[in-house]
Design a protein around this motif. Sequence first.
Motif, PDB file in Angstrom:
ATOM      1  N   THR A 125       0.829  -1.207   0.000  1.00  0.00           N
ATOM      2  CA  THR A 125       0.000   0.000   0.000  1.00  0.00           C
ATOM      3  C   THR A 125       0.861   1.253   0.000  1.00  0.00           C
ATOM      4  OG1 THR A 125      -0.142   0.118   2.422  1.00  0.00           O
ATOM      5  CG2 THR A 125      -1.826  -1.181   1.275  1.00  0.00           C
ATOM      6  N   MET A 126       0.336   2.293  -0.625  1.00  0.00           N
ATOM      7  CA  MET A 126       0.903   3.632  -0.552  1.00  0.00           C
ATOM      8  C   MET A 126      -0.233   4.598  -0.242  1.00  0.00           C
ATOM      9  SD  MET A 126       3.566   3.894  -3.784  1.00  0.00           S
ATOM     10  CE  MET A 126       3.843   5.635  -3.431  1.00  0.00           C
ATOM     11  N   ASP A 127       0.100   5.651   0.492  1.00  0.00           N
ATOM     12  CA  ASP A 127      -0.910   6.662   0.785  1.00  0.00           C
ATOM     13  C   ASP A 127      -0.425   8.042   0.336  1.00  0.00           C
ATOM     14  OD1 ASP A 127       0.912   7.516   2.711  1.00  0.00           O
ATOM     15  OD2 ASP A 127      -0.161   6.564   4.378  1.00  0.00           O
ATOM     16  N   GLY A 128      -1.221   9.069   0.656  1.00  0.00           N
ATOM     17  CA  GLY A 128      -0.888  10.417   0.215  1.00  0.00           C
ATOM     18  C   GLY A 128       0.438  10.912   0.757  1.00  0.00           C
ATOM     19  N   GLN A 129       0.761  10.560   2.002  1.00  0.00           N
ATOM     20  CA  GLN A 129       2.037  10.979   2.575  1.00  0.00           C
ATOM     21  C   GLN A 129       3.218  10.341   1.844  1.00  0.00           C
ATOM     22  OE1 GLN A 129       2.735  13.323   4.923  1.00  0.00           O
ATOM     23  NE2 GLN A 129       0.554  13.806   4.653  1.00  0.00           N
ATOM     24  N   ASP A 130       3.080   9.077   1.488  1.00  0.00           N
ATOM     25  CA  ASP A 130       4.127   8.418   0.700  1.00  0.00           C
ATOM     26  C   ASP A 130       4.347   9.158  -0.618  1.00  0.00           C
ATOM     27  OD1 ASP A 130       4.503   6.392   2.579  1.00  0.00           O
ATOM     28  OD2 ASP A 130       3.045   5.070   1.633  1.00  0.00           O
ATOM     29  N   LEU A 131       3.249   9.498  -1.286  1.00  0.00           N
ATOM     30  CA  LEU A 131       3.355  10.206  -2.562  1.00  0.00           C
ATOM     31  C   LEU A 131       4.029  11.558  -2.401  1.00  0.00           C
ATOM     32  CD1 LEU A 131      -0.052   9.464  -4.337  1.00  0.00           C
ATOM     33  CD2 LEU A 131       2.223   8.725  -5.054  1.00  0.00           C
ATOM     34  N   LEU A 132       3.699  12.262  -1.335  1.00  0.00           N
ATOM     35  CA  LEU A 132       4.314  13.575  -1.117  1.00  0.00           C
ATOM     36  C   LEU A 132       5.819  13.453  -0.912  1.00  0.00           C
ATOM     37  CD1 LEU A 132       1.674  15.423   1.101  1.00  0.00           C
ATOM     38  CD2 LEU A 132       2.379  16.007  -1.239  1.00  0.00           C
ATOM     39  N   HIS A 133       6.255  12.426  -0.206  1.00  0.00           N
ATOM     40  CA  HIS A 133       7.698  12.212  -0.030  1.00  0.00           C
ATOM     41  C   HIS A 133       8.385  12.067  -1.387  1.00  0.00           C
ATOM     42  CE1 HIS A 133       7.994  12.059   4.278  1.00  0.00           C
ATOM     43  NE2 HIS A 133       7.081  11.107   4.385  1.00  0.00           N
ATOM     44  N   VAL A 134       7.719  11.366  -2.318  1.00  0.00           N
ATOM     45  CA  VAL A 134       8.284  11.176  -3.654  1.00  0.00           C
ATOM     46  C   VAL A 134       8.224  12.473  -4.452  1.00  0.00           C
ATOM     47  CG1 VAL A 134       8.012   9.966  -5.857  1.00  0.00           C
ATOM     48  CG2 VAL A 134       7.757   8.715  -3.701  1.00  0.00           C
ATOM     49  N   LEU A 135       7.070  13.120  -4.455  1.00  0.00           N
ATOM     50  CA  LEU A 135       6.883  14.322  -5.267  1.00  0.00           C
ATOM     51  C   LEU A 135       7.743  15.485  -4.795  1.00  0.00           C
ATOM     52  CD1 LEU A 135       2.998  14.156  -5.641  1.00  0.00           C
ATOM     53  CD2 LEU A 135       4.709  13.624  -7.395  1.00  0.00           C
ATOM     54  N   GLU A 136       8.047  15.519  -3.516  1.00  0.00           N
ATOM     55  CA  GLU A 136       8.897  16.586  -2.986  1.00  0.00           C
ATOM     56  C   GLU A 136      10.373  16.227  -3.034  1.00  0.00           C
ATOM     57  OE1 GLU A 136       7.212  17.310   0.853  1.00  0.00           O
ATOM     58  OE2 GLU A 136       5.384  18.214   0.033  1.00  0.00           O
ATOM     59  N   GLY A 137      10.691  15.087  -3.668  1.00  0.00           N
ATOM     60  CA  GLY A 137      12.080  14.715  -3.922  1.00  0.00           C
ATOM     61  C   GLY A 137      12.827  14.148  -2.742  1.00  0.00           C
ATOM     62  N   ARG A 138      12.128  13.791  -1.681  1.00  0.00           N
ATOM     63  CA  ARG A 138      12.815  13.238  -0.513  1.00  0.00           C
ATOM     64  C   ARG A 138      13.125  11.753  -0.687  1.00  0.00           C
ATOM     65  NH1 ARG A 138       9.012  16.671   2.007  1.00  0.00           N
ATOM     66  NH2 ARG A 138       7.589  14.946   2.439  1.00  0.00           N
ATOM     67  N   LEU A 139      12.304  11.057  -1.470  1.00  0.00           N
ATOM     68  CA  LEU A 139      12.497   9.634  -1.700  1.00  0.00           C
ATOM     69  C   LEU A 139      12.314   9.334  -3.181  1.00  0.00           C
ATOM     70  CD1 LEU A 139      10.258   8.173   1.181  1.00  0.00           C
ATOM     71  CD2 LEU A 139      12.726   8.574   1.256  1.00  0.00           C
ATOM     72  N   ALA A 140      13.026   8.346  -3.662  1.00  0.00           N
ATOM     73  CA  ALA A 140      12.829   7.875  -5.035  1.00  0.00           C
ATOM     74  C   ALA A 140      11.742   6.802  -5.035  1.00  0.00           C
ATOM     75  CB  ALA A 140      14.121   7.308  -5.602  1.00  0.00           C
ATOM     76  N   LEU A 141      10.838   6.899  -5.978  1.00  0.00           N
ATOM     77  CA  LEU A 141       9.708   5.976  -6.004  1.00  0.00           C
ATOM     78  C   LEU A 141      10.161   4.526  -6.121  1.00  0.00           C
ATOM     79  CD1 LEU A 141       6.695   5.359  -6.149  1.00  0.00           C
ATOM     80  CD2 LEU A 141       6.789   5.802  -8.614  1.00  0.00           C
ATOM     81  N   ASP A 142      11.139   4.251  -6.982  1.00  0.00           N
ATOM     82  CA  ASP A 142      11.568   2.864  -7.146  1.00  0.00           C
ATOM     83  C   ASP A 142      12.162   2.298  -5.865  1.00  0.00           C
ATOM     84  OD1 ASP A 142      13.683   4.599  -7.392  1.00  0.00           O
ATOM     85  OD2 ASP A 142      14.524   3.686  -9.195  1.00  0.00           O
ATOM     86  N   GLU A 143      12.945   3.110  -5.137  1.00  0.00           N
ATOM     87  CA  GLU A 143      13.509   2.634  -3.882  1.00  0.00           C
ATOM     88  C   GLU A 143      12.422   2.455  -2.827  1.00  0.00           C
ATOM     89  OE1 GLU A 143      16.139   1.139  -1.184  1.00  0.00           O
ATOM     90  OE2 GLU A 143      16.357   1.426  -3.357  1.00  0.00           O
ATOM     91  N   LEU A 144      11.425   3.335  -2.815  1.00  0.00           N
ATOM     92  CA  LEU A 144      10.311   3.190  -1.880  1.00  0.00           C
ATOM     93  C   LEU A 144       9.569   1.879  -2.137  1.00  0.00           C
ATOM     94  CD1 LEU A 144       8.444   4.255   0.326  1.00  0.00           C
ATOM     95  CD2 LEU A 144       7.221   5.542  -1.435  1.00  0.00           C
ATOM     96  N   LEU A 145       9.279   1.582  -3.391  1.00  0.00           N
ATOM     97  CA  LEU A 145       8.596   0.335  -3.720  1.00  0.00           C
ATOM     98  C   LEU A 145       9.450  -0.876  -3.351  1.00  0.00           C
ATOM     99  CD1 LEU A 145       7.028   1.167  -7.195  1.00  0.00           C
ATOM    100  CD2 LEU A 145       5.851   0.987  -5.002  1.00  0.00           C
ATOM    101  N   ARG A 146      10.742  -0.764  -3.574  1.00  0.00           N
ATOM    102  CA  ARG A 146      11.636  -1.876  -3.248  1.00  0.00           C
ATOM    103  C   ARG A 146      11.596  -2.174  -1.748  1.00  0.00           C
ATOM    104  NH1 ARG A 146      15.646  -0.012  -5.777  1.00  0.00           N
ATOM    105  NH2 ARG A 146      15.321  -1.179  -7.706  1.00  0.00           N
ATOM    106  N   ARG A 147      11.602  -1.128  -0.941  1.00  0.00           N
ATOM    107  CA  ARG A 147      11.581  -1.331   0.512  1.00  0.00           C
ATOM    108  C   ARG A 147      10.214  -1.811   0.989  1.00  0.00           C
ATOM    109  NH1 ARG A 147      15.722   2.661   3.684  1.00  0.00           N
ATOM    110  NH2 ARG A 147      17.311   2.791   2.047  1.00  0.00           N
ATOM    111  N   LYS A 148       9.160  -1.338   0.369  1.00  0.00           N
ATOM    112  CA  LYS A 148       7.820  -1.821   0.731  1.00  0.00           C
ATOM    113  C   LYS A 148       7.686  -3.310   0.410  1.00  0.00           C
ATOM    114  CE  LYS A 148       5.073   2.437   0.543  1.00  0.00           C
ATOM    115  NZ  LYS A 148       4.310   2.261   1.795  1.00  0.00           N
ATOM    116  N   LYS A 149       8.193  -3.713  -0.737  1.00  0.00           N
ATOM    117  CA  LYS A 149       8.134  -5.121  -1.081  1.00  0.00           C
ATOM    118  C   LYS A 149       8.948  -5.957  -0.099  1.00  0.00           C
ATOM    119  CE  LYS A 149       9.300  -8.488  -4.624  1.00  0.00           C
ATOM    120  NZ  LYS A 149      10.039  -8.752  -5.873  1.00  0.00           N
ATOM    121  N   ARG A 150      10.136  -5.485   0.261  1.00  0.00           N
ATOM    122  CA  ARG A 150      10.960  -6.215   1.227  1.00  0.00           C
ATOM    123  C   ARG A 150      10.232  -6.330   2.570  1.00  0.00           C
ATOM    124  NH1 ARG A 150      16.498  -7.255   2.076  1.00  0.00           N
ATOM    125  NH2 ARG A 150      16.614  -8.605   3.913  1.00  0.00           N
ATOM    126  N   TRP A 151       9.580  -5.267   2.981  1.00  0.00           N
ATOM    127  CA  TRP A 151       8.825  -5.291   4.235  1.00  0.00           C
ATOM    128  C   TRP A 151       7.697  -6.312   4.150  1.00  0.00           C
ATOM    129  CZ3 TRP A 151       9.216  -2.905   8.987  1.00  0.00           C
ATOM    130  CH2 TRP A 151       8.098  -2.994   9.823  1.00  0.00           C
TER     131      TRP A 151
END
Length: 309
Positions: free
Chosen positions: A267-293
Amino acid sequence: MGSIPKRISTPAYQALTEALAVGFWYKASLHRFVSLALREHPHLWRDIDFEGPPSKRQSATTLVDRLAAEEATCREATFLMMKELANLDSSGEFARCEDPDVREDMSFHAREELARRLDELDVVVDVTDRARQAAEEAASEATRSARRNALQEMHQRFLSMGSDSSPQSRGLRFERFLADLFDLFSLSPRLSYSLQDEQIDGSLSFDTDDYIVEAKWTAKPLSREQADAFAAKVNRKGKNALGLIVSINGISDAARRTYDHSTPFMTMDGQDLLHVLEGRLALDELLRRKKRWANDTGECYAPALTLFT
C-alpha cells in the motif's frame, strides 16, 4: 593489465618495431616470442620467414604493419605484446654475439622507449576515461535535474486534483497521474483496462515483477471489503503478479488487520506520494523497501517514514 587504448599511436608502433628488431639476437628467439604473444592470431605471423634471409628488422616491420592494418581486431593482443616486450628480461640473449654490451644496451633503450610510449597510451586512456566519466556524470545530473523539474510539475498537478469536486473526474485524473509518475521512474505503466468481469486501474513492472494497481482518491480510507476485492483480483493473476494499492487516505484499521500477514499487495498513501513528489524519496527505492517489508513481515502497510528511519 590496465585499460586497452582505443587507438595505438604511430610512435608506439615504431617503438614496437624497433624493440622487436633489436630485442633478440637469435631469429628463433624472436619467432618464439611472436608466436606465443600472438598465438590467437597466427595468420599475422605464420607466413613470415623469421629464420630465413629477411633480417629481423624486415620481419618485425612486416609483422607490425599487419598489426596496424588489423588494429580493430588485434588491438588488445598488440597492447599485451607491447607490455610483455617492454618488461622482457633479455639478459643472456646477447652473450655469444660480438659486442654483447652494445647489443644489450641497444635492446634496453629500445624496450625503454617502448615502455615510454606505453605510458603515453595509458595517459591518453586515463584522460579519455576521465572525460567519459565526466560526460556520464553530467548526463546523470541532467537526468536528475529533468526528473526534479518533472516532479515539481507533478507536485502541482497532484495538489490541483484535491480541488476537483467530482469524485469520478478526480479518480480518472488520479489514474493518469499515477501512470505518468510510474513512467517517470521507468516502471513501464499501463493505464486502466478491462478484463472479463473486472476493471483494473493500471499496472506496472518493477524488478522483474508485475503489479496491478488500485488507485483510490476517496474521503475515507480503503475499507476491508475493498481490500478483499482487490486481493481477489491479484490472486487471479499469474504467479509473479503482485498488487499495489495507492489510496490517498490510506486503508482502514480493519483492512490493515486482515492483511498483516501473507499479504498479496502493498500500500501507498498520500504521505508516501508527497515524499516522492517533494524529492525526498525515489519511487523505485520506496517500492523496493515496501516489497521487502511485505516479504519479511507479511504486512501490507509500511509508511515511508518507517522504512527510511
